[in-house]
Motif scaffolding. Sequence first.
Motif, PDB file in Angstrom:
ATOM      1  N   PHE A  26       0.829  -1.208   0.000  1.00  0.00           N
ATOM      2  CA  PHE A  26       0.000   0.000   0.000  1.00  0.00           C
ATOM      3  C   PHE A  26       0.863   1.258   0.000  1.00  0.00           C
ATOM      4  CE2 PHE A  26      -1.778   3.515   2.381  1.00  0.00           C
ATOM      5  CZ  PHE A  26      -2.893   3.794   1.615  1.00  0.00           C
ATOM      6  N   PHE A  43      -6.424  -1.511  -7.397  1.00  0.00           N
ATOM      7  CA  PHE A  43      -7.679  -2.251  -7.561  1.00  0.00           C
ATOM      8  C   PHE A  43      -7.462  -3.732  -7.290  1.00  0.00           C
ATOM      9  CE2 PHE A  43      -9.393   1.008 -10.859  1.00  0.00           C
ATOM     10  CZ  PHE A  43      -9.410   1.968  -9.865  1.00  0.00           C
ATOM     11  N   LEU A  83      -7.451  -4.349  -3.741  1.00  0.00           N
ATOM     12  CA  LEU A  83      -8.796  -4.252  -3.175  1.00  0.00           C
ATOM     13  C   LEU A  83      -9.704  -5.368  -3.686  1.00  0.00           C
ATOM     14  CD1 LEU A  83      -9.196  -0.396  -3.366  1.00  0.00           C
ATOM     15  CD2 LEU A  83      -9.095  -1.759  -1.307  1.00  0.00           C
ATOM     16  N   ASN A 141      -9.151   4.187   5.575  1.00  0.00           N
ATOM     17  CA  ASN A 141      -8.754   5.597   5.565  1.00  0.00           C
ATOM     18  C   ASN A 141      -7.548   5.861   4.673  1.00  0.00           C
ATOM     19  OD1 ASN A 141     -10.801   6.222   7.229  1.00  0.00           O
ATOM     20  ND2 ASN A 141      -9.556   6.649   9.034  1.00  0.00           N
ATOM     21  N   GLY A 142      -6.583   4.944   4.661  1.00  0.00           N
ATOM     22  CA  GLY A 142      -5.396   5.140   3.840  1.00  0.00           C
ATOM     23  C   GLY A 142      -5.749   5.304   2.371  1.00  0.00           C
ATOM     24  N   TYR A 143      -6.573   4.386   1.859  1.00  0.00           N
ATOM     25  CA  TYR A 143      -6.977   4.453   0.455  1.00  0.00           C
ATOM     26  C   TYR A 143      -7.733   5.746   0.179  1.00  0.00           C
ATOM     27  CZ  TYR A 143      -5.869  -0.519   0.278  1.00  0.00           C
ATOM     28  OH  TYR A 143      -5.231  -1.710   0.337  1.00  0.00           O
ATOM     29  N   LEU A 144      -8.620   6.115   1.134  1.00  0.00           N
ATOM     30  CA  LEU A 144      -9.449   7.309   0.895  1.00  0.00           C
ATOM     31  C   LEU A 144      -8.597   8.563   0.872  1.00  0.00           C
ATOM     32  CD1 LEU A 144     -12.498   6.324   3.096  1.00  0.00           C
ATOM     33  CD2 LEU A 144     -12.307   6.281   0.626  1.00  0.00           C
ATOM     34  N   ILE A 145      -7.542   8.599   1.725  1.00  0.00           N
ATOM     35  CA  ILE A 145      -6.681   9.784   1.741  1.00  0.00           C
ATOM     36  C   ILE A 145      -5.903   9.876   0.428  1.00  0.00           C
ATOM     37  CG2 ILE A 145      -4.632  10.766   2.849  1.00  0.00           C
ATOM     38  CD1 ILE A 145      -5.801   9.744   5.517  1.00  0.00           C
ATOM     39  N   VAL A 146      -5.389   8.735  -0.057  1.00  0.00           N
ATOM     40  CA  VAL A 146      -4.702   8.752  -1.362  1.00  0.00           C
ATOM     41  C   VAL A 146      -5.647   9.265  -2.437  1.00  0.00           C
ATOM     42  CG1 VAL A 146      -3.679   7.311  -3.157  1.00  0.00           C
ATOM     43  CG2 VAL A 146      -3.099   6.919  -0.778  1.00  0.00           C
ATOM     44  N   LEU A 192     -10.907   5.116  -7.369  1.00  0.00           N
ATOM     45  CA  LEU A 192     -10.233   4.484  -6.234  1.00  0.00           C
ATOM     46  C   LEU A 192     -11.137   4.501  -5.006  1.00  0.00           C
ATOM     47  CD1 LEU A 192      -7.765   3.171  -5.080  1.00  0.00           C
ATOM     48  CD2 LEU A 192      -6.804   5.407  -4.629  1.00  0.00           C
ATOM     49  N   SER A 193     -11.854   5.618  -4.797  1.00  0.00           N
ATOM     50  CA  SER A 193     -12.800   5.668  -3.682  1.00  0.00           C
ATOM     51  C   SER A 193     -13.876   4.612  -3.838  1.00  0.00           C
ATOM     52  CB  SER A 193     -13.466   7.045  -3.615  1.00  0.00           C
ATOM     53  OG  SER A 193     -12.639   7.962  -3.007  1.00  0.00           O
ATOM     54  N   THR A 223     -12.511   1.252  -3.023  1.00  0.00           N
ATOM     55  CA  THR A 223     -12.299   1.115  -1.585  1.00  0.00           C
ATOM     56  C   THR A 223     -13.607   0.810  -0.876  1.00  0.00           C
ATOM     57  OG1 THR A 223     -10.577   2.772  -1.800  1.00  0.00           O
ATOM     58  CG2 THR A 223     -11.315   2.259   0.409  1.00  0.00           C
TER      59      THR A 223
END
Lengths: 184, 99
Positions: A8, A46, A49, B4-9, B43-44, B47
């Motif tokens: 990540f 992706f 995820l 949260n990490g993905y959302l911040i990116v 991406l959001s 996620t």
Amino acid sequence: MIGTTIAFYVLAAATLLSGAGVVLFRDAVYSMLSLICNLLCLALFFLLLGGLFIATIQVLIYAGAVMVLFLFVVTMLAPDAQAAGTPAPGRQIWQWGAGTGLAVILAGSLIVALTSGAVARDARAAGGDPGNGLAEHVASLGGNVEAFGYALFHGFSFPFEVTSALLVVAVLGAVVLGRRASRS
Amino acid sequence: MAANGYLIVSALLFAIGVVGVLARRNPLVMFMSIELMLNAVNLSFMTFAHFLNSVDGWMFVFLVLTVAAAEVVVGLAIIVSIFRARRDIDVDELSSLKG
């Protein structure tokens, strides 16, 4: 688990750097290559995820087909497009300052909204083992593509049909706009 | 890795795209920045699909992908035809539609 965390952070750094490259490179072709790198990083996100099929079409359609079209136009217009990148200096600094300031405010509010909004709360409430339910659902339908197709034709079939109309309209628009004006 | 990490990116990537649209003057680079923003939203969606255990987010990504393809086709056709008409694609010079 630790592997996912490392992946990540590496991917996040690569994504943000290549994203910044799109905006900061002077040469439009470099911006373009940076954007392709960015799209590939997102495809890896992706995958991380659990969206194997979406990652595949991201690489095939977005990083492949759409970007080839883009690169074609960029290289076709490149010599003159570069001239557009060197304007009166004073104005440029003003634009960058205002743009960056507004974007910092936007980024802050987006982070707050995304991480504390209702959907994020639901996501946190969904359980301590995120992604597992999704993996089970996908496995029960026989695979990633099957799960995607099942969802697409059970509840999203109308948007899917509208998509085909949209693509036809886009193709017609491109044909009309691309025709030499002297013929009409 | 928490959501949260993905959302911040995703939020940062969107903001980078906004800077590109606001500060760059080459319409091609502005267009690329729009693609950047669309992908940040994707991406959001991915996620939330992952952390809500639902496939619906994938559908939205798929639709965004289609809309982005259509948008690129029409947008590039417009840029090329503007370029043909005036050999100049600086957005600040394109003010003939000003009222």
